[in-house]
Scaffold this motif. Structure first.
Motif, PDB file in Angstrom:
ATOM      1  N   ASP A   1       0.838  -1.211   0.000  1.00 43.69           N
ATOM      2  CA  ASP A   1       0.000   0.000   0.000  1.00 43.69           C
ATOM      3  C   ASP A   1       0.866   1.252   0.000  1.00 43.69           C
ATOM      4  N   ASP A   2       1.870   1.287   0.873  1.00 42.57           N
ATOM      5  CA  ASP A   2       2.741   2.458   1.056  1.00 42.57           C
ATOM      6  C   ASP A   2       4.129   2.179   0.477  1.00 42.57           C
ATOM      7  N   ASN A   3       4.380   2.512  -0.789  1.00 45.55           N
ATOM      8  CA  ASN A   3       3.449   3.155  -1.677  1.00 45.55           C
ATOM      9  C   ASN A   3       3.444   2.441  -3.025  1.00 45.55           C
TER      10      ASN A   3
ATOM     11  N   GLY B   1      -0.703   5.894  -1.242  1.00 46.83           N
ATOM     12  CA  GLY B   1      -1.586   4.950  -0.576  1.00 46.83           C
ATOM     13  C   GLY B   1      -2.978   5.019  -1.156  1.00 46.83           C
TER      14      GLY B   1
ATOM     15  N   LEU C   1      -2.894   5.636   5.047  1.00 46.63           N
ATOM     16  CA  LEU C   1      -1.784   4.738   5.378  1.00 46.63           C
ATOM     17  C   LEU C   1      -1.973   4.077   6.744  1.00 46.63           C
TER      18      LEU C   1
END
Length: 371
Positions: A116-118, A187, A309
């Motif tokens: 997700d990050d990133n 994100g 996030l």
């Protein structure tokens, strides 16, 4: 017959996906990128070099040449590297150009897989670049689009700061090019529609009372995208993005049962006596476009898009929990929706004549009535 072949070419080139997915963005391509090279820690130079090479290959595969912008971290003297690809418009390098920048950082915290990050932001930017490059084969475009993948977000935003100071501001000064919008994607994958799944920093309610009320009305669920901007300077860009996002949601509403929304955080920086209090809302690469050496005379409209996030879901309690398990069906739909909204925004702001066919694509492929 020629018109039919043209439409089929668009469908095959842009939307190589199953009918049930209902997005312009190709979810399978983003799954591939996330699972192959955006789910591996990108903290040290060896790890980051692998990611950079993969990003460059993905850009080259859609006909975009990329360049590496190296810089030195001012405090640690570490060497960092941004990746930049320029999709030139007919007025590139002149005062008639209205440049659009789409960006995401590709580095991670130490030991963090960073899906997700990133990884999600990188995957979205790569997919937007693929779609816009495909459209260029069929439709004219007036303005330049720049895709940037920043290094060292997690080291005092060093990569984005170096890009603004070393690349962007000199280009704008030398050519009189105007930047009409920058979007920072940080994100875009995590969607958690359960009550009390969403946290916010301590100062959230005092700075953004209306947003806090909306979040309360939604039972503090993590079912939105946060859009951060400055009052006045970024208003036009926010409005255009909101229109693109709302239209993407509208087109998908008949097929998908979940309903994401957007939470707008508008900051009046001129009235803030101490920016330290706003630190939780400024700590990402958008700050490099807000605060730079020529900020008194040069304003760069910029918005920051994030799923918040580590303030959402399990990541509140486990920052390192950012692996392949994040790629659920619902999360991937959220990422595809976010990418669609970015594609719509780029088509609009780059002056692409493809704007007239975007909704027709939905209508043709997914049997949706377009008003």
């Amino acid at each position: 017959m020629k018109g039919l072949f043209k439409l089929l070419s668009i469908i095959l080139g842009i939307c190589q996906l199953a009918l049930s997915l209902s997005t312009i963005a190709d979810m399978d391509r983003m799954k591939h990128d996330l699972s192959k090279f955006l789910s591996i820690s990108r903290f040290n130079e060896t790890e980051k070099s692998v990611a950079r090479a993969a990003i460059k290959r993905a850009l080259e595969a859609v006909g975009l040449n990329s360049m590496t912008h190296t810089f030195i971290h001012e405090e640690s003297n570490e060497v960092g590297a941004n990746v930049i690809a320029v999709q030139k418009g007919p007025y590139f390098g002149t005062g008639n150009d209205k440049m659009m920048i789409l960006s995401a950082n590709y580095d991670t915290l130490e030991g963090n897989q960073g899906v997700d990050d990133n990884g999600s932001g990188v995957a979205a930017v790569l997919e937007a670049a693929r779609v816009l490059s495909t459209l260029d084969n069929l439709y004219s475009r007036q303005n330049t689009i720049v895709y940037v993948f920043f290094d060292m977000k997690h080291k005092a935003l060093a990569g984005s700061h170096a890009f603004v100071e070393d690349v962007l501001l000199p280009l704008m000064e030398r050519t009189n090019t105007k930047v009409v919008g920058t979007v920072i994607a940080d994100g875009l994958l995590h969607f958690d529609p359960f009550p009390a799944s969403q946290a916010m920093p301590n100062e959230f309610e005092s700075f953004f009372p209306e947003a806090a009320q909306k979040l309360h009305e939604h039972s503090h669920m993590g079912d939105f995208i946060q859009v951060s901007s400055r009052s006045d300077i970024d208003d036009d860009l926010v409005q255009k993005y909101t229109r693109a996002y709302d239209r993407s949601c509208e087109m998908l509403s008949s097929d998908w049962s979940f309903h994401p929304w957007s939470l707008n955080l508008q900051m009046n920086l001129a009235n803030i006596t101490s920016l330290d209090r706003l630190h939780p809302f400024l700590y990402s690469d958008h700050s490099s476009f807000f605060f730079h050496s020529k900020q008194k005379s040069v304003q760069i409209p910029t918005i920051y898009l994030t799923d918040t996030l580590n303030l959402r879901g399990v990541r509140q309690y486990c920052v390192q929990c950012d692996g392949l398990y994040m790629m659920t069906e619902q999360n991937m739909k959220f990422l595809a929706l976010m990418t669609d909204s970015l594609i719509r925004l780029l088509i609009d702001m780059s002056g692409s004549s493809a704007s007239a066919v975007v909704d027709d694509l939905y209508s043709f492929m997914f049997n949706i009535d377009v008003e």
